[in-house]
Design a protein around this motif. Structure first.
Motif, PDB file in Angstrom:
ATOM      1  N   MET A  29       0.791  -1.215   0.029  1.00  0.00           N
ATOM      2  CA  MET A  29       0.263  -0.007   0.015  1.00  0.00           C
ATOM      3  C   MET A  29       0.999   1.115   0.011  1.00  0.00           C
ATOM      4  SD  MET A  29      -2.874   1.314   2.840  1.00  0.00           S
ATOM      5  CE  MET A  29      -3.924  -0.348   2.714  1.00  0.00           C
ATOM      6  N   LYS A  30       1.998   1.247   0.981  1.00  0.00           N
ATOM      7  CA  LYS A  30       2.598   2.363   0.773  1.00  0.00           C
ATOM      8  C   LYS A  30       3.330   2.948  -0.357  1.00  0.00           C
ATOM      9  CE  LYS A  30       6.759   4.531   3.235  1.00  0.00           C
ATOM     10  NZ  LYS A  30       7.869   4.427   4.078  1.00  0.00           N
ATOM     11  N   TRP A  31       3.567   1.893  -1.266  1.00  0.00           N
ATOM     12  CA  TRP A  31       4.340   2.344  -2.797  1.00  0.00           C
ATOM     13  C   TRP A  31       3.645   2.263  -3.787  1.00  0.00           C
ATOM     14  CZ3 TRP A  31       8.738   4.835  -2.550  1.00  0.00           C
ATOM     15  CH2 TRP A  31       9.451   4.764  -1.123  1.00  0.00           C
ATOM     16  N   ARG A  32       1.925   1.813  -3.698  1.00  0.00           N
ATOM     17  CA  ARG A  32       1.403   1.476  -4.853  1.00  0.00           C
ATOM     18  C   ARG A  32       0.416   2.778  -4.669  1.00  0.00           C
ATOM     19  NH1 ARG A  32       3.601  -2.294  -8.415  1.00  0.00           N
ATOM     20  NH2 ARG A  32       5.568  -1.976  -8.014  1.00  0.00           N
ATOM     21  N   THR A  33      -0.125   3.401  -3.572  1.00  0.00           N
ATOM     22  CA  THR A  33      -1.226   4.308  -3.539  1.00  0.00           C
ATOM     23  C   THR A  33      -1.233   5.543  -4.322  1.00  0.00           C
ATOM     24  OG1 THR A  33      -1.879   3.332  -1.260  1.00  0.00           O
ATOM     25  CG2 THR A  33      -2.598   5.499  -2.032  1.00  0.00           C
ATOM     26  N   TYR A  34      -0.105   6.033  -4.443  1.00  0.00           N
ATOM     27  CA  TYR A  34       0.195   7.332  -5.020  1.00  0.00           C
ATOM     28  C   TYR A  34       1.033   7.087  -6.348  1.00  0.00           C
ATOM     29  CZ  TYR A  34      -1.551   9.408  -0.696  1.00  0.00           C
ATOM     30  OH  TYR A  34      -2.357   9.477   0.310  1.00  0.00           O
ATOM     31  N   PRO A  35       0.903   8.008  -7.319  1.00  0.00           N
ATOM     32  CA  PRO A  35       1.904   8.074  -8.356  1.00  0.00           C
ATOM     33  C   PRO A  35       3.421   8.061  -7.975  1.00  0.00           C
ATOM     34  CG  PRO A  35       0.058   9.467  -8.852  1.00  0.00           C
ATOM     35  CD  PRO A  35       0.127   9.236  -7.417  1.00  0.00           C
ATOM     36  N   ASP A  36       4.219   7.648  -8.927  1.00  0.00           N
ATOM     37  CA  ASP A  36       5.714   7.570  -8.818  1.00  0.00           C
ATOM     38  C   ASP A  36       6.202   8.840  -8.509  1.00  0.00           C
ATOM     39  OD1 ASP A  36       5.667   4.931  -9.040  1.00  0.00           O
ATOM     40  OD2 ASP A  36       6.579   4.621 -11.024  1.00  0.00           O
ATOM     41  N   VAL A  38       5.240  10.989  -6.356  1.00  0.00           N
ATOM     42  CA  VAL A  38       5.004  11.358  -4.861  1.00  0.00           C
ATOM     43  C   VAL A  38       6.031  10.344  -3.997  1.00  0.00           C
ATOM     44  CG1 VAL A  38       3.363  11.217  -2.944  1.00  0.00           C
ATOM     45  CG2 VAL A  38       2.440  11.868  -5.354  1.00  0.00           C
ATOM     46  N   LEU A  39       6.407  11.045  -2.885  1.00  0.00           N
ATOM     47  CA  LEU A  39       7.320  10.429  -2.051  1.00  0.00           C
ATOM     48  C   LEU A  39       6.334  10.084  -0.804  1.00  0.00           C
ATOM     49  CD1 LEU A  39      10.187   9.568  -1.303  1.00  0.00           C
ATOM     50  CD2 LEU A  39      10.186  11.953  -0.130  1.00  0.00           C
ATOM     51  N   PRO A  40       6.279   8.791  -0.599  1.00  0.00           N
ATOM     52  CA  PRO A  40       5.286   8.191   0.343  1.00  0.00           C
ATOM     53  C   PRO A  40       6.102   8.324   1.718  1.00  0.00           C
ATOM     54  CG  PRO A  40       6.071   6.456  -0.692  1.00  0.00           C
ATOM     55  CD  PRO A  40       6.651   7.694  -1.211  1.00  0.00           C
ATOM     56  N   LEU A  41       5.510   8.953   2.673  1.00  0.00           N
ATOM     57  CA  LEU A  41       5.947   9.012   4.221  1.00  0.00           C
ATOM     58  C   LEU A  41       4.702   8.940   4.949  1.00  0.00           C
ATOM     59  CD1 LEU A  41       8.640  10.003   2.836  1.00  0.00           C
ATOM     60  CD2 LEU A  41       8.992  11.117   5.102  1.00  0.00           C
ATOM     61  N   TRP A  42       3.680   8.211   4.577  1.00  0.00           N
ATOM     62  CA  TRP A  42       2.248   8.095   5.336  1.00  0.00           C
ATOM     63  C   TRP A  42       2.202   6.891   6.066  1.00  0.00           C
ATOM     64  CZ3 TRP A  42      -2.292   5.626   3.255  1.00  0.00           C
ATOM     65  CH2 TRP A  42      -2.075   4.649   2.176  1.00  0.00           C
ATOM     66  N   VAL A  43       1.702   5.673   5.485  1.00  0.00           N
ATOM     67  CA  VAL A  43       1.051   4.676   6.258  1.00  0.00           C
ATOM     68  C   VAL A  43       2.231   4.003   7.142  1.00  0.00           C
ATOM     69  CG1 VAL A  43       1.462   2.989   4.490  1.00  0.00           C
ATOM     70  CG2 VAL A  43      -0.417   2.554   6.109  1.00  0.00           C
ATOM     71  N   GLY A 365      -6.929  16.998  15.688  1.00  0.00           N
ATOM     72  CA  GLY A 365      -6.096  16.566  14.394  1.00  0.00           C
ATOM     73  C   GLY A 365      -5.844  17.637  13.395  1.00  0.00           C
ATOM     74  N   ALA A 366      -7.003  18.572  13.443  1.00  0.00           N
ATOM     75  CA  ALA A 366      -6.954  19.591  12.289  1.00  0.00           C
ATOM     76  C   ALA A 366      -5.752  20.446  12.421  1.00  0.00           C
ATOM     77  CB  ALA A 366      -8.206  20.445  12.638  1.00  0.00           C
ATOM     78  N   GLY A 367      -4.960  20.670  11.253  1.00  0.00           N
ATOM     79  CA  GLY A 367      -4.036  21.566  11.386  1.00  0.00           C
ATOM     80  C   GLY A 367      -2.777  20.823  11.504  1.00  0.00           C
ATOM     81  N   HIS A 368      -2.793  19.330  11.667  1.00  0.00           N
ATOM     82  CA  HIS A 368      -1.587  18.608  11.922  1.00  0.00           C
ATOM     83  C   HIS A 368      -1.455  17.583  10.695  1.00  0.00           C
ATOM     84  CE1 HIS A 368      -2.522  20.399  15.922  1.00  0.00           C
ATOM     85  NE2 HIS A 368      -1.461  19.712  16.242  1.00  0.00           N
ATOM     86  N   LEU A 369      -0.484  16.724  10.784  1.00  0.00           N
ATOM     87  CA  LEU A 369      -0.201  15.734   9.925  1.00  0.00           C
ATOM     88  C   LEU A 369       0.558  14.841  10.676  1.00  0.00           C
ATOM     89  CD1 LEU A 369       3.136  15.970   8.595  1.00  0.00           C
ATOM     90  CD2 LEU A 369       1.953  17.513   7.191  1.00  0.00           C
ATOM     91  N   ARG A 370       0.705  13.436  10.256  1.00  0.00           N
ATOM     92  CA  ARG A 370       1.540  12.488  10.690  1.00  0.00           C
ATOM     93  C   ARG A 370       2.410  11.936   9.583  1.00  0.00           C
ATOM     94  NH1 ARG A 370      -0.323   6.494  12.127  1.00  0.00           N
ATOM     95  NH2 ARG A 370       0.181   6.177   9.694  1.00  0.00           N
ATOM     96  N   LEU A 371       3.912  12.064   9.911  1.00  0.00           N
ATOM     97  CA  LEU A 371       5.007  11.693   9.163  1.00  0.00           C
ATOM     98  C   LEU A 371       5.567  10.565   9.699  1.00  0.00           C
ATOM     99  CD1 LEU A 371       7.593  14.036   7.867  1.00  0.00           C
ATOM    100  CD2 LEU A 371       8.381  11.938   9.160  1.00  0.00           C
ATOM    101  N   ASN A 372       5.903   9.728   8.545  1.00  0.00           N
ATOM    102  CA  ASN A 372       6.603   8.126   9.080  1.00  0.00           C
ATOM    103  C   ASN A 372       7.959   8.380   9.033  1.00  0.00           C
ATOM    104  OD1 ASN A 372       7.486   5.706   9.197  1.00  0.00           O
ATOM    105  ND2 ASN A 372       5.926   4.615   7.715  1.00  0.00           N
TER     106      ASN A 372
END
Length: 392
Positions: A29-36, A38-43, A365-372
């Motif tokens: 999921m981490k590497w296939r949810t977004y186009p190439d 995009v740098l994924p630091l989410w899930v 959570g508003a105004g925040h984000l989670r970074l992996n």
């Protein structure tokens, strides 16, 4: 003859082992949810190779065709040994454990044991979004008890939530996230004992999600909820999945305190059919023999926490980040940037870097984000560069 060099890698930081090109070959999921682009630091997947003992366990099982149904208590015994060695906890009794498919499905089963339809479940928000999803889908209702400004449990707020939850006359539960996701807070023994005392006072049953338990800073100490005074009535869910990057190899353990053994005994037998046998072999190997790899990872995460703090101070100084003691996640307060409730959406659109959206974590959570943080220093540096470009 070639085994020693492979195992020697388990002493090196696994976060520095894989290139971006190698990571993009992954199909998860981490590497296939977004186009190439995009740098994924989410899930919560880590950019690491597997520990050598885990690789051996999986490949040997496949080689001998050992891919049937799970059996035995090796996983629970490995966790008990790990808990004794790492946390000084000798109270994890194998006979008070049960295998479950994964931690969140285990949470659902534990909540079914101690609550009924329509009953309240207290959570400390902002918190892992599936807490909301799974609780409401099983016909329970969420009662929020927001964390304090210091991102720790606010006991005045928690007591108010317990009082409200208990007032309806039904059965109430508290779904404790320990260490806390997304803030990375590692609860102290004193805090957990205070939780147990409040829960006893109001008749609230505690179910602890302790999936990130092994992943704490090198100078931090995780405390199992069931180990503190008053925790005997609690139920815990534990797994090697987060610490050794085994989310795709489904397996977890439900653990009961001494006074909750009768509750766990009512768990339907068919629940134990859900975990993967190969997953259990992998998790067992990680707990038994993956300690060197884990400690190398913990050191790398410590480095990344310091690196992120330095990068933000230099390039985005108004973003507030408090390096945490646990998990491989970072909780960023981006409200001073003026990007609205969902800054992750702005960084994805303008910077082509993917984070987890703060509003999904509930109140606070508003105004925040989670970074992996579980990536290489190079990719972490590139992520902050893209953030900087996005707000330029």
């Amino acid at each position: 003859m070639d085994q020693a060099p492979r195992d020697a890698f388990d002493h090196a930081d696994p976060l520095r082992r894989l290139t971006l090109d190698e990571l993009r070959l992954r199909t998860s999921m981490k590497w296939r949810t977004y186009p190439d682009d995009v740098l994924p630091l989410w899930v919560a997947e880590m950019d690491v190779p597997l520990a050598a003992p885990v690789v051996r366990a999986i490949t040997e099982a496949v080689a001998r065709g050992d891919t049937g149904y799970p059996s035995g208590t090796a996983y629970a015994r490995a966790l008990a040994d790990f808990a004794r060695a790492r946390w000084g906890w000798t109270g994890l009794a194998v006979e008070r454990t049960a295998i479950v498919p994964d931690v969140m499905l285990g949470v659902v089963e534990m909540l079914k044991l101690v609550t009924g339809p329509g009953d309240p479940v207290v959570v400390n928000c902002p918190v892992y979004p599936p807490f909301y999803q799974f609780v409401t889908h099983m016909d329970r209702r969420v009662v929020e008890a927001p964390l304090g400004e210091d991102l720790r449990i606010d006991f005045t707020v928690l007591e108010g939530a317990f009082r409200h939850a208990a007032a309806g006359g039904g059965r109430a539960a508290y779904l404790l996230c320990s260490p806390h996701n997304p803030t990375g807070t590692v609860h102290s023994a004193e805090e957990l004992a205070a939780v147990a005392a409040l829960a006893d006072r109001y008749g609230v049953r505690v179910v602890a999600d302790e999936i990130h338990a092994p992943v704490v800073a090198l100078d931090a100490t995780f405390v199992p909820y069931l180990s503190v005074p008053g925790g005997e009535r609690g139920l815990s869910l534990m797994s090697a999945s987060k610490a050794w990057n085994l989310a795709g190899l489904k397996a977890a353990l439900a653990v009961a305190g001494p006074a909750a053994a009768d509750d766990l005994a009512r768990l339907p037998e068919e629940v134990s059919h859900g975990p993967s046998h190969v997953g259990i072999l992998a998790h067992t190997a990680a707990l038994q023999d993956g300690g060197d790899w884990l400690d190398a990872l913990r050191g790398g995460l410590d480095d990344n926490r310091r690196l992120l703090a330095d990068l933000l101070a230099e390039r985005l100084p108004t973003v507030h980040y408090r390096p945490a003691e646990g998990t491989f996640l970072a909780w960023l307060d981006c409200r001073p940037l003026g990007l609205g409730d969902d800054p992750a959406a702005v960084f994805l659109d303008r910077g082509r870097v993917a984070f987890s959206s703060g509003p999904l974590f509930g109140t606070g959570g508003a105004g925040h984000l989670r970074l992996n943080l579980a990536t290489s220093p190079e990719l972490l540096t590139e992520a902050v560069r893209r953030m900087t470009v996005a707000v330029a």
